[in-house]
Design an enzyme around this catalytic site. Structure first.
Site, PDB file in Angstrom:
ATOM      1  N   SER A  32      70.282 -24.109 -17.817  1.00 58.13           N
ATOM      2  CA  SER A  32      70.983 -24.960 -16.884  1.00 58.13           C
ATOM      3  C   SER A  32      72.389 -25.282 -17.389  1.00 58.13           C
ATOM      4  O   SER A  32      72.741 -24.967 -18.516  1.00 58.13           O
ATOM      5  CB  SER A  32      70.181 -26.233 -16.671  1.00 58.13           C
ATOM      6  N   VAL A  33      73.167 -25.912 -16.490  1.00 57.28           N
ATOM      7  CA  VAL A  33      74.599 -26.104 -16.741  1.00 57.28           C
ATOM      8  C   VAL A  33      74.919 -26.738 -18.100  1.00 57.28           C
ATOM      9  O   VAL A  33      75.737 -26.227 -18.849  1.00 57.28           O
ATOM     10  CB  VAL A  33      75.221 -26.993 -15.645  1.00 57.28           C
ATOM     11  N   GLY A  36      73.935 -26.164 -23.016  1.00 53.57           N
ATOM     12  CA  GLY A  36      74.637 -25.816 -24.254  1.00 53.57           C
ATOM     13  C   GLY A  36      74.664 -24.335 -24.600  1.00 53.57           C
ATOM     14  O   GLY A  36      74.734 -23.965 -25.765  1.00 53.57           O
ATOM     15  N   SER A  38      77.036 -21.995 -23.917  1.00 53.86           N
ATOM     16  CA  SER A  38      78.312 -21.559 -24.471  1.00 53.86           C
ATOM     17  C   SER A  38      78.498 -22.101 -25.888  1.00 53.86           C
ATOM     18  O   SER A  38      79.001 -21.412 -26.761  1.00 53.86           O
ATOM     19  CB  SER A  38      79.450 -22.019 -23.567  1.00 53.86           C
ATOM     20  N   ASN A 165      67.029 -27.110 -27.274  1.00 52.06           N
ATOM     21  CA  ASN A 165      68.322 -27.520 -27.825  1.00 52.06           C
ATOM     22  C   ASN A 165      68.490 -29.045 -27.793  1.00 52.06           C
ATOM     23  O   ASN A 165      67.735 -29.735 -27.119  1.00 52.06           O
ATOM     24  CB  ASN A 165      69.433 -26.842 -27.002  1.00 52.06           C
ATOM     25  N   ASP A 168      68.861 -32.920 -31.980  1.00 48.91           N
ATOM     26  CA  ASP A 168      69.477 -34.068 -32.674  1.00 48.91           C
ATOM     27  C   ASP A 168      69.470 -35.311 -31.784  1.00 48.91           C
ATOM     28  O   ASP A 168      69.396 -36.438 -32.261  1.00 48.91           O
ATOM     29  CB  ASP A 168      70.911 -33.713 -33.113  1.00 48.91           C
ATOM     30  N   SER A 472      54.864  21.594  39.160  1.00 52.44           N
ATOM     31  CA  SER A 472      54.799  23.064  39.170  1.00 52.44           C
ATOM     32  C   SER A 472      53.464  23.570  38.640  1.00 52.44           C
ATOM     33  O   SER A 472      53.098  24.723  38.857  1.00 52.44           O
ATOM     34  CB  SER A 472      55.947  23.643  38.334  1.00 52.44           C
ATOM     35  N   GLY A 473      52.726  22.692  37.915  1.00 53.79           N
ATOM     36  CA  GLY A 473      51.425  23.102  37.393  1.00 53.79           C
ATOM     37  C   GLY A 473      51.407  23.293  35.885  1.00 53.79           C
ATOM     38  O   GLY A 473      50.441  23.835  35.343  1.00 53.79           O
ATOM     39  N   SER A 542      61.735  19.629  30.928  1.00 58.96           N
ATOM     40  CA  SER A 542      62.873  20.119  30.129  1.00 58.96           C
ATOM     41  C   SER A 542      63.843  20.942  30.972  1.00 58.96           C
ATOM     42  O   SER A 542      63.924  22.153  30.815  1.00 58.96           O
ATOM     43  CB  SER A 542      62.374  20.914  28.906  1.00 58.96           C
TER      44      SER A 542
END
Lengths: 635, 271
Positions: A32-33, A36, A38, A165, A168, A472-473, A542
C-alpha cells in the site's frame, strides 16, 4: 558502483569473472501507499553501497527540502524518479533499480501501491521471480496486500516475502508480528500454486533485519531480508520445460542460407533434434545452431540464436519451433483469465488484436463467465471488465495459434490484448485451456487425411449443388436421391434453405448482399463436410452465377457437381407448392427470384435435369448413374 | 539505430550485428552530430562504419550551424536543446523513421528508470510518462498511430558494470578517449574539459595544462568532463570505475541544469 569488495582492488580480472557467474534475481516490491516500499529500496541500495557520493549529496539536500524524515535521509526520494511522484509522495509507475552483492545481481521493480496503478504492478510482476509484500505492522493485512498477492501469484510468482515493516513503531512486539503472519496464512489458502511464503519483521527506516539480523527482534530466528534474497533458490524452470522458440525473423542473407532467428522461450535444443513447426505441424531436424561467435552444440532458454533445418518446411515469423515429441497445442478458442488495464472497459464481442509470442492475430473477446474477487479469489458476477478487474472469459481467434497453458509455461501461455483504434495495451491474458483442439487436427492431418476419411466411407467426397427456381423440385429430388444413397450405405447430408436459414443463417434476409453471404456460409459448411468425406446435397436457389462459381472454387478439384433443376418459370409458378409465387405477384414478398429478382441459369452445369414429364425418383436415378460414371462410388 | 559513438552505442551495435548474423542489420545507423563532438569520435565512427559495411546517416541541425550555436557562446542548455534535441527530431522527421533504437539505460538516471523498453512518442516526439503502455512479460506492443513513432531501448536493464563487462568479454573496440592519456585540459565552470580544437575561447584556453585523463562518457567536448586517471587498459578502467565514488553522469553538465532536468528534456523529445 561502489561495491565494497576487496577483490576489485586486488584482482579486477578475477572479480569480473566472479561477477559474471553471479545469478540474477528479479523481484518486485508491492504494497500500500505508505507501507514504505520506496524507503526499503532506497535502504537496500544504500546498504549494498550502490549510492554514489554525488547522488548522496543530492539526496541529503532533497531530504531537507521535501523529505519527511526531518534531518535524516529520506530514502524514498532516491527511488521516486518522476517529478509528479516527488510532489505527491506516491510511486505512480514501475521503476527498475539495479544492485549487486557479493553473491547475486538484482533487478528490483518498484511497483505502485495505488489501486489505480494495479496494471503497473502486474507489469513488474510478469517478469519477477519473487515478490516482497510490504505490510505496515500498525495496519496489518489490507485490501491491497490481498490484491497484490493474488496478482503476483496469478502471474506465476512462487516466492513471497512478507515484509512486516515499521516494527519500530510497534515496539518490536512479537505478538503484533505473529498476528499478522497468522492472518496472512489464513488468507493465503486461496492463492493459486505451491507457494514459498517467508515472513520477516523489518524496519526499512531503521534498517532492522535488512542486511543482517538485528538485536531488536531477538525472538525472530529467520533470515534477514538480504540473506533471503541472496539465497532463495530460483529454479531454472524454463530450461527444464519442452523446447519452444517463437520465430522472430526468417534470416536469409543469400539464396544458400535460410535460418530461423529468435530467443528460446523454454527448453534446450541441439543439432540433430527432431522439431515440429507450429501451427503447420510439419516436422524436420535441426542441422545447425548459428551464432555470430560460431555454431553451438547446444542452446538453452534465454539464448537468442538462429536455427537451420534439414528440410525446407514452411516457417515464418510468429510460428513456434517446438520439440517434436512434446509439441504445444494449437487452437483458436480458449478459456482465459484477463486483467483489464484500460480505462475503457471490455466490450464483449468486440475484436481486439491479440499478441502472443511473436504473433499478432485478431481476437473476439466474449462476455466474462465471471470475475475474480481480488480480496478472496471468489467468483463474482461480471458482465464486462473494468480497469484493474480480473475475470475469466473465452476468446475466439481468427487464426489458430500454438500455446501452452500459463501454468505450464509463462512465455507461451501469455498474451496481451491491443485496442484496434487507440493501439493501447488494454489487457494481459493467461491461457487456461483451449475450448477445442484445432491443434490435433493440424498435426494429425499428417496421418488422417481427408482422403482417408472418404476412403473409410468407401466413397469420394462430393458436393451436389442443386440450383433452380423456387418450386423447381430441387429439394424433392435431393430427398429422393438421399434415400437411394442411404439404402446403398453411402454417407450423405442435405443442406437446404430451410435447415440452414433456421439456424446458421437466421440473421440473413433476402437482399442481394444477404443472398451472397448465405451462399458463402453454405459453401464453407459444404467444404468442411467434404473434408469429412461426405456426399453433400446442397439445395439452394442460388440464382447468381458468381456465387455458384465461388462455391465451386472453394471445393477440391472435381468435387463440385452443379445440377441445374431446369424447370421453366411458368411450370414452377403453376406448382407453387408453398404459395410463394402468389405472394410475390401480390407484392407481399420482395426480391423473389424469377419475379422481381433475376435467376442466372448455369451455362455449363455437370448435369441438367428436366422435371417436366419426369418424376423425382426418375431424376434421382439419373443422377445416381451419373455419379457412378464419375467414379464417386461403385454401384 | 541511433549511433552516438560512445560505449553504449558500441555495445548496442555489437548486439545488432550478432542478432542478425549471418545477415547484416537491416537498418541504417543515424548519428546526430552537433559540430562539437571530439574529433577522435568522428574518425572512429567513419572507420568503424566502413569496416562493418553499414549505412551511416549523419544529421546536423543546419539552422543551429547558421546561427552559430555552440556551448561557449550560448551555454550548455541552449546548445543541447538546439543541436541535440531539435537536431534529433529533425533527423527522425527528415527520414520518416517510425522507430529508432537508443542506448539509454534505466540505471543512468531516475526518470530513465521508469522509461519503457518500447517508448511511444507523439507526433511532436514528446514523451508522456503517465501514458506509457504497460510492458508485460516480453510482449511489446509496437503498434503506432499515424504520426507517432517509437524509441526502443534494448539496453534498458543493463547496468554500467554490465556494459563494461560485456565490452571486455566480447572484445569490443572503443574510442581511445575512454582510456587515460596525456591531454590538454582546462577547468570550465567546474568541469575539466579537453581542448579538442581552437574554438575554446582564448581566455579559457590559455589556462590549459596537460594531464593524464580519460572520459567516462562521451558527448560534446566542452560539455564532457574528464577525470584524472592513469588507467590505460580496459581492466584498469573498470577497476577505477568500480572503486569510484561518483556516478557516471556526474560529468554531464546538462543533468544539473535544473531539478528533474532529464525528465523534462525527455518530455520535450530528448532521447
Amino acid at each position: 558502483m561502489r561495491l565494497h569488495d576487496d577483490l576489485i582492488a586486488e584482482d579486477i580480472g578475477a572479480y569480473l569473472e566472479a561477477h559474471e557467474q553471479k545469478s540474477l534475481l528479479r523481484f518486485i516490491t508491492c504494497g500500500s501507499v505508505d507501507d514504505g516500499k520506496s524507503t526499503l529500496i532506497g535502504r537496500l541500495l544504500y546498504d549494498s553501497k550502490m549510492i554514489f557520493e554525488d547522488q548522496l549529496a543530492t539526496l541529503e539536500a532533497d531530504s531537507k527540502k521535501v523529505g519527511t524524515q526531518g534531518d535524516s535521509i529520506d530514502f524514498a526520494l532516491l527511488v521516486d524518479g518522476l517529478a509528479a511522484e516527488r510532489e505527491q509522495g506516491i510511486t505512480i509507475d514501475v521503476a527498475y533499480r539495479f544492485f549487486a552483492t557479493q553473491k547475486r545481481k538484482f533487478i528490483v521493480a518498484d511497483t505502485p501501491g495505488h489501486e489505480q496503478y494495479t496494471r503497473n504492478m502486474a507489469t513488474g510482476a510478469s517478469t519477477a521471480d519473487a515478490a516482497i509484500l510490504m505490510i505496515d505492522a500498525r495496519k496489518g493485512i489490507l485490501t491491497q496486500t490481498r490484491r497484490h498477492s493474488i496478482i503476483a501469484t496469478l502471474l506465476g510468482i512462487r516466492h513471497l516475502v512478507l515484509a512486516i515493516n515499521k516494527m519500530d513503531l510497534v515496539g518490536y512486539e512479537q505478538s503484533v508480528y505473529d498476528a499478522i503472519v497468522a492472518d496472512y496464512q489464513a488468507f493465503a489458502e486461496v492463492l493459486p500454486g505451491k507457494l514459498d511464503i517467508v515472513p520477516i519483521p523489518i524496519s526499512a527506516l531503521a534498517g532492522t533485519n535488512i542486511t543482517e539480523r538485528s538485536p531488536e527482534t531477538p525472538w525472530y530466528a529467520g533470515p534477514s531480508l538480504m540473506d533471503y534474497l541472496e539465497t532463495v533458490e530460483i529454479a531454472k524452470e524454463a530450461e527444464t520445460l519442452p523446447l519452444r522458440m517463437p520465430v522472430q525473423w526468417v534470416n536469409r542473407p543469400n539464396l544458400d542460407f535460410r535460418g530461423f532467428s529468435g530467443q528460446i522461450a523454454s527448453g534446450r535444443v541441439r543439432p540433430g533434434d527432431r522439431i515440429r513447426s507450429l501451427p503447420s505441424g510439419r516436422e524436420t531436424t535441426i542441422t545447425r545452431i548459428v551464432t555470430a561467435s560460431g555454431d553451438l552444440d547446444e542452446a538453452v532458454a534465454g539464448q537468442s540464436i538462429t536455427l537451420t533445418f534439414a528440410d525446407e518446411i514452411d516457417t515464418s515469423r510468429g510460428d513456434v519451433i517446438a520439440a517434436a515429441t512434446q509439441p504445444p497445442e494449437v487452437s483458436d478458442q480458449f478459456q482465459v483469465k484477463l486483467l483489464w488495464m484500460s480505462e475503457q472497459p471490455l466490450l464483449p464481442g468486440r475484436r481486439y488484436f491479440l499478441k502472443s509470442g511473436t504473433r499478432t492475430v485478431s481476437a473476439t473477446v466474449n462476455a466474462p463467465k465471471h470475475g475474480i474477487d481480488v480480496n478472496t479469489m471468489a467468483d463474482t458476477a461480471a458482465r464486462t471488465l473494468e480497469l484493474n478487474q480480473i475475470g475469466v472469459t473465452t476468446i475466439a481467434l481468427e487464426q489458430p495459434i500454438p500455446f501452452d497453458p500459463y501454468t505450464d509455461n509463462r512465455l507461451t501461455g501469455s498474451f496481451i490484448l491491443i485496442d484496434r483504434q487507440t493501439n493501447d495495451t488494454v489487457a494481459l491474458g493467461l491461457i487456461d485451456f483451449s475450448l477445442r483442439r484445432a491443434a490435433n487436427i493440424h498435426w494429425q492431418a499428417l496421418d488422417i487425411t481427408r482422403e482417408a476419411l472418404a476412403e473409410q466411407k468407401n466413397q469420394q467426397a462430393t458436393v451436389l449443388w442443386f440450383t433452380g427456381l423456387s418450386g423447381s423440385g430441387k429439394s424433392t429430388i435431393a430427398n429422393a436421391l438421399q434415400k437411394r444413397l442411404y439404402a446403398m450405405g453411402r454417407h450423405t447430408f442435405i443442406l437446404d434453405g430451410d435447415n440452414v436459414r433456421h439456424g446458421l443463417n437466421r440473421d440473413l434476409g433476402f437482399t442481394d448482399a444477404d443472398r451472397v453471404e448465405n451462399i458463402r456460409r453454405v459453401s464453407n459448411v459444404a467444404r468442411l463436410m467434404t473434408d469429412a468425406g461426405l456426399i453433400v446435397l446442397v439445395s439452394f436457389i442460388s440464382p447468381f452465377r458468381a456465387e455458384r462459381q465461388m462455391a465451386r472454387a472453394l471445393m477440391a478439384e472435381g468435387e463440385f457437381i452443379e445440377i441445374h433443376v431446369d424447370t421453366p418459370l411458368d411450370v414452377a409458378e403453376q406448382r407453387d407448392v408453398k404459395g410463394l409465387y402468389k405472394k410475390a405477384r401480390a407484392g407481399e414478398i420482395r426480391n423473389f427470384t424469377g419475379i422481381d429478382s433475376p435467376y442466372e441459369p448455369p451455362l455449363n452445369p455437370e448435369l441438367r435435369i428436366n422435371t417436366v414429364g419426369q418424376s423425382a425418383e426418375d431424376a434421382a436415378e439419373e443422377i445416381l448413374k451419373f455419379l457412378a460414371w464419375r467414379g464417386v462410388f461403385e454401384i | 539505430m541511433l549511433y552516438s559513438i560512445g560505449k553504449d552505442s558500441a555495445v548496442m551495435l555489437h548486439l545488432a550485428i550478432k542478432a542478425f548474423y549471418p545477415s547484416r542489420p537491416p537498418f541504417p545507423l543515424l548519428h546526430v552530430d552537433t559540430g562539437w563532438k571530439f574529433r577522435e569520435m568522428i574518425t572512429f565512427r567513419d572507420r568503424k562504419v566502413k569496416e562493418l559495411g553499414l549505412e551511416l546517416l549523419v544529421h546536423i541541425n543546419e539552422d543551429g550551424v547558421r546561427e552559430g550555436v555552440g556551448p561557449f557562446s550560448h551555454g550548455s542548455a541552449y546548445h543541447t536543446d538546439v543541436m541535440k534535441t531539435a537536431g534529433l527530431k529533425q533527423a527522425l522527421d527528415k527520414y520518416g523513421f517510425d522507430a529508432a533504437f537508443g542506448g539509454a539505460r534505466r540505471d543512468e538516471e531516475k526518470s530513465r528508470a521508469k522509461e519503457r523498453i518500447i517508448s511511444v512518442r507523439t507526433a511532436g516526439h514528446r514523451w508522456d510518462p503517465k501514458r506509457q503502455r504497460p510492458e508485460i512479460w516480453n510482449l511489446y506492443n509496437t503498434r503506432l498511430q499515424k504520426g507517432e513513432s517509437l524509441r526502443a531501448f534494448p539496453l534498458s536493464n543493463w547496468t554500467e558494470l554490465d556494459i563494461w563487462q560485456y565490452i571486455r568479454r566480447e572484445n569490443i573496440e572503443l574510442v581511445p578517449l575512454y582510456f587515460a592519456a596525456p591531454r590538454p585540459v582546462v577547468d570550465w565552470n567546474g568541469t575539466m574539459i579537453m581542448l579538442d580544437d581552437d574554438r575554446v575561447p582564448p581566455d579559457i584556453a590559455v589556462q590549459a595544462t596537460t594531464k593524464s585523463v580519460r572520459f567516462r562518457t562521451l558527448g560534446c567536448y566542452p560539455l564532457t568532463g574528464a577525470v584524472e586517471s592513469t588507467a590505460t587498459t580496459l581492466d584498469d578502467v573498470i577497476q577505477e570505475i568500480l572503486l569510484t565514488t561518483t556516478s557516471e553522469r556526474q560529468g554531464r553538465a546538462i543533468d544539473k541544469d535544473q531539478a528533474a532536468s532529464m525528465e523534462k528534456k525527455k518530455q520535450e523529445g530528448y532521447f
